[in-house]
Write a protein that holds these residues in place. Structure first.
Motif, mmCIF file in Angstrom:
data_model
loop_
_atom_site.group_PDB
_atom_site.id
_atom_site.type_symbol
_atom_site.label_atom_id
_atom_site.label_comp_id
_atom_site.label_asym_id
_atom_site.label_seq_id
_atom_site.Cartn_x
_atom_site.Cartn_y
_atom_site.Cartn_z
ATOM 1 N N SER A 1 49.489 31.257 35.831
ATOM 2 C CA SER A 1 48.901 31.085 37.396
ATOM 3 C C SER A 1 49.851 32.198 37.829
ATOM 4 O O SER A 1 50.726 32.560 37.427
ATOM 5 C CB SER A 1 48.890 29.682 37.864
ATOM 6 O OG SER A 1 50.520 29.440 37.694
ATOM 7 N N THR A 2 49.050 32.783 39.222
ATOM 8 C CA THR A 2 50.001 33.544 39.905
ATOM 9 C C THR A 2 50.020 32.886 41.685
ATOM 10 O O THR A 2 48.956 32.665 41.958
ATOM 11 C CB THR A 2 49.182 35.128 39.816
ATOM 12 O OG1 THR A 2 49.182 35.336 38.518
ATOM 13 C CG2 THR A 2 49.963 36.044 40.815
ATOM 14 N N GLN B 1 51.685 34.104 45.401
ATOM 15 C CA GLN B 1 52.386 35.147 46.325
ATOM 16 C C GLN B 1 53.465 34.345 47.083
ATOM 17 O O GLN B 1 53.577 33.882 48.145
ATOM 18 C CB GLN B 1 51.347 35.839 47.593
ATOM 19 C CG GLN B 1 52.123 36.951 48.143
ATOM 20 C CD GLN B 1 51.031 37.072 49.216
ATOM 21 O OE1 GLN B 1 49.924 37.387 48.968
ATOM 22 N NE2 GLN B 1 51.806 37.548 50.453
ATOM 23 N N GLN C 1 58.855 31.914 34.439
ATOM 24 C CA GLN C 1 58.301 32.486 35.567
ATOM 25 C C GLN C 1 58.750 34.118 35.828
ATOM 26 O O GLN C 1 59.691 34.236 35.307
ATOM 27 C CB GLN C 1 58.332 31.736 37.011
ATOM 28 C CG GLN C 1 57.886 30.470 37.034
ATOM 29 C CD GLN C 1 58.408 29.542 38.370
ATOM 30 O OE1 GLN C 1 59.305 29.627 38.783
ATOM 31 N NE2 GLN C 1 57.206 29.036 38.895
ATOM 32 N N TYR D 1 53.322 43.298 43.628
ATOM 33 C CA TYR D 1 51.883 43.545 43.585
ATOM 34 C C TYR D 1 51.743 45.012 44.271
ATOM 35 O O TYR D 1 51.828 45.029 45.515
ATOM 36 C CB TYR D 1 50.959 42.395 44.019
ATOM 37 C CG TYR D 1 49.564 42.790 43.977
ATOM 38 C CD1 TYR D 1 48.733 42.554 42.610
ATOM 39 C CD2 TYR D 1 48.714 42.916 45.308
ATOM 40 C CE1 TYR D 1 47.464 43.047 42.843
ATOM 41 C CE2 TYR D 1 47.284 43.430 45.236
ATOM 42 C CZ TYR D 1 46.767 43.166 43.808
ATOM 43 O OH TYR D 1 45.363 43.629 43.886
ATOM 44 N N SER E 1 46.782 40.834 37.260
ATOM 45 C CA SER E 1 47.945 40.005 37.652
ATOM 46 C C SER E 1 47.730 38.918 38.466
ATOM 47 O O SER E 1 48.516 37.767 38.440
ATOM 48 C CB SER E 1 48.935 41.091 38.219
ATOM 49 O OG SER E 1 48.498 41.369 39.345
ATOM 50 N N GLY F 1 47.440 39.133 41.662
ATOM 51 C CA GLY F 1 48.120 39.461 43.029
ATOM 52 C C GLY F 1 46.932 39.547 44.175
ATOM 53 O O GLY F 1 45.768 39.399 43.910
ATOM 54 N N HIS G 1 55.401 38.574 44.134
ATOM 55 C CA HIS G 1 54.500 37.257 43.434
ATOM 56 C C HIS G 1 55.351 36.710 42.335
ATOM 57 O O HIS G 1 56.122 37.461 41.710
ATOM 58 C CB HIS G 1 53.231 37.829 43.059
ATOM 59 C CG HIS G 1 52.206 38.361 43.821
ATOM 60 N ND1 HIS G 1 52.262 39.269 45.001
ATOM 61 C CD2 HIS G 1 50.733 37.614 44.198
ATOM 62 C CE1 HIS G 1 51.360 39.256 45.762
ATOM 63 N NE2 HIS G 1 50.639 38.353 45.195
ATOM 64 N N LEU H 1 54.539 34.910 38.485
ATOM 65 C CA LEU H 1 53.647 34.647 37.510
ATOM 66 C C LEU H 1 54.142 33.450 36.634
ATOM 67 O O LEU H 1 55.340 33.752 36.086
ATOM 68 C CB LEU H 1 53.500 36.052 36.515
ATOM 69 C CG LEU H 1 52.378 35.719 35.363
ATOM 70 C CD1 LEU H 1 50.935 36.178 35.972
ATOM 71 C CD2 LEU H 1 52.677 36.879 34.209
#
Length: 643
Positions: free
Chosen positions: A272-273, A275, A351, A356, A379, A381, A388, A390
């Motif tokens: 998952s991503t 911000q 993580q 981005y 990504s 983003g 960000h 990940l």
């Protein structure tokens, strides 16, 4: 190796005496640090040492980082010195090199120290302990140079019982040599050249005189055949005398082709991503070298692949992220966006912090050498220019090797939960690079820019995890495009990074130009590369043809490059015919053209593979095309490899 300005260094010098009195060794000295060195102040990483050739006097001089240099991490590292004199005994030992910045340290000043793992004495070489190592084990405390000199010893008077005179011991009585009674070579007379190196005996030392009739020969040497000279009809080379060229890239060393480019078969990770630049509470940051540390942060033992000369940005937020600068025009924002990071960890969740940029910001995760997705992934983003995180959940905690391939994705480090650990993993298969154009660097017709072209896939098939995609769209032998011609790029993009293997693929952007100009540029490029990288294995791929019926200018360019590759002694592969030529220019095999037919993607009628391999621009390959090209190029290179 080149060092950034301000790096503390000393100059190590020395001379290896010959084991045969009056001469000097030729050969090499290999210096290797016990670990990758990180210089946070200069935002630099020094991954290894280097090989130094002895000069005609058996001497060498090389710039190295001293073990007590300020600002170099980690502490407690040591130098491994591997002396490899041609014709003499190999000696390997660990040592510390000390001295203020700019000082000169002589080999005589070095003494063996325990290996980094605490092993006492010197480490054994591949063929077992050398005499020097055994002597150290027995308490010898002299320098390496003193030890080598002691093997020669002073010349002595002729032994009274020397049945064979000045040339060796007289057999069982062993009275003739500097080394005595055991002399098994005595009966051979003038052929016994090694008395000073035998075991101690009762006889006196023998000195060989230049006037001794057993050591001279009045015959006039026969002149060397002129045809063997440079440019002669039969120059001396490994190929002409039937010897195998020096290489470490053989078919038997390649990975299993069914597994090398296969997908990961373990549990599918959850990714998952978000911000944010704030990790999960309690997670510890492993930062890239060069990024400022705070609190519990530490510099991560990351292994970078595919690029070098990493730097942080000049202003915030870029000061929190690294990018390589190893591709023209060699700046932080130069567009050098294709590279990878590897590390080992036992965590279930980690993580990755990144910046981005745009929809071009992509990645690919690999676990234990197997990619999770075939193509690069978005990504995830949202806001351009923002940080960000990940988050990757592997489903369980276990020791694993992690690799992340990046495209236009500045890297800000990895966060691990408390109790999890991270370690450095070595790259495998040597460094493979391509000097090329947009066929290697990627275009709109394929996913993931240069990380999605034939090159990354072929590198996996060829077993090279350190794959440097040094392509620039629009460039060539005589065409600079928006950047520079190949010749002007190699001093910055190729030579400083010493690839073990190099593929040169260009010519399409040049094909409408002067063939004589292409020929001259190719000859100059190949000569410069061979001179600067004498140990590098090179392959030239000819002119790209996006159709099965290429224009005459394309076939002419292909022929021009083949001629110059043969003249330079570099194997050549033709995309037009699939022909593979060895370093002498001899045809080895013909696999057939890479592109057939004249169709285009989306065309109502298409023939051959062009309809699916070539994108709608009529020039660049699709993802399907790059998959096919990787297989064709791998097959061609494999054909040209020794078994």
């Amino acid at each position: 190796m080149p060092f950034p300005a301000g790096t503390p260094t000393v100059t190590l010098t020395g001379t290896l005496p010959s084991a045969v009195g009056g001469g000097a060794y030729s050969g090499t000295i290999v210096l290797t640090p016990s670990t990758e060195l990180i210089d946070a102040e200069r935002h630099a990483i020094y991954p290894g040492g280097g090989t130094v050739e002895l000069d005609a006097n058996g001497s060498f001089s090389v710039e190295v980082i001293p073990n007590d240099a300020d600002g170099i991490a980690p502490e407690g590292w040591r130098w491994r010195i591997d002396l490899q004199p041609a014709g003499g005994g190999r000696t390997i030992f660990w040592t510390d090199i000390h001295g203020p910045d700019g000082a000169t340290v002589h080999l005589d000043e070095l003494l063996p120290v325990p290996a980094p793992d605490g092993t006492p004495g010197v480490q054994q070489g591949p063929a077992g302990a050398s005499a020097y190592e055994l002597a150290v084990a027995d308490g010898y405390t002299g320098t390496v140079t003193q030890w080598l000199a002691s093997l020669v010893g002073p010349a002595g008077a002729t032994g009274p019982a020397g049945a064979t005179g000045a040339t060796g011991p007289a057999g069982p009585a062993g009275a003739t040599g500097a080394t005595g009674a055991t002399g098994p070579q005595g009966a051979t007379g003038p052929a016994g050249p090694q008395p000073p190196l035998g075991a101690a005996g009762a006889g006196d030392t023998i000195a060989l005189k230049s006037t001794d009739p057993t050591t001279t020969n009045a015959r006039t040497p026969t002149a060397h055949a002129s045809t063997h000279g440079a440019g002669g009809s039969d120059p001396i080379s490994p190929a002409t005398i039937g010897a195998l060229a020096t290489t470490t890239w053989r078919r038997r060393d390649l990975p299993d082709q069914a597994l090398a480019d296969s997908l990961y078969t373990g549990a599918t990770p959850t990714i998952s991503t978000a911000q944010t630049t704030t990790p999960t509470a309690g997670y510890l940051k492993y930062a890239p070298a060069g990024v400022a540390l705070a609190g519990s942060d530490t510099t991560g033992p990351f292994q970078y692949a595919g690029a070098g000369a990493f730097a942080i940005g000049a202003t915030s937020p870029d000061t929190n992220y690294v990018l390589p600068t190893s591709k023209y025009p060699n700046t932080y924002a130069s567009g050098q966006s294709v590279w990878s990071v590897e590390f080992g960890t036992d965590t279930q969740v980690f993580q990755v912090r990144f910046k981005y940029i745009s929809s071009a910001t992509m990645y690919r995760l690999s676990i234990d050498g197997r990619k999770v997705s075939d193509l690069m992934q978005s990504s995830g983003g949202t806001t351009s220019g923002s940080g960000h995180m990940l988050t990757v959940d592997l489903g369980s905690a276990a020791p694993r090797r992690i690799r992340i391939d990046f495209v236009t994705m500045p890297f800000g480090g990895v966060y691990l939960p408390p109790g999890a650990i991270m370690w450095q993993v070595p790259l495998r298969g040597g460094r493979l690079a391509v000097l090329g154009d947009s066929i290697s660097d990627g275009a709109a017709g394929n996913t993931g820019a240069g990380a999605g072209t034939w090159f990354a896939r072929a590198a996996r098939l060829l077993g090279s995890t350190d794959a440097w995609e040094q392509g620039r769209g629009g460039t060539g032998y005589i065409t600079p495009g928006a950047y520079a011609v190949f010749q002007d790029r190699i001093a910055l993009d190729v030579v400083p990074y010493s690839p073990d293997r190099l593929i040169i693929w260009g010519g399409y952007n040049d094909n409408t130009g002067s063939q004589s100009a292409i020929s001259a540029a190719a000859a100059s490029l190949y000569s410069a590369l061979k001179s600067a990288l004498p140990s590098c294995q090179m392959y030239v791929i000819g002119c790209w043809a996006p159709t099965g019926s290429p224009a005459g200018s394309i076939t002419n360019t292909d022929a021009t490059l083949r001629t110059q590759a043969a003249a330079a002694g570099i194997p050549f592969i033709s995309p037009i015919t699939g022909a593979c030529y060895d370093a002498t220019g001899s045809l080895v095999a013909t696999h057939g053209p890479w592109i057939t037919g004249t169709g285009r993607v989306g065309a109502t009628t298409g023939t051959g593979n062009a309809d699916t391999w070539i994108s709608s621009d009529g020039v660049h390959p699709t993802d399907t095309g790059h998959i096919g090209l990787a297989r064709r190029i791998t097959a061609a290179i494999t054909t040209l490899m020794p078994a």
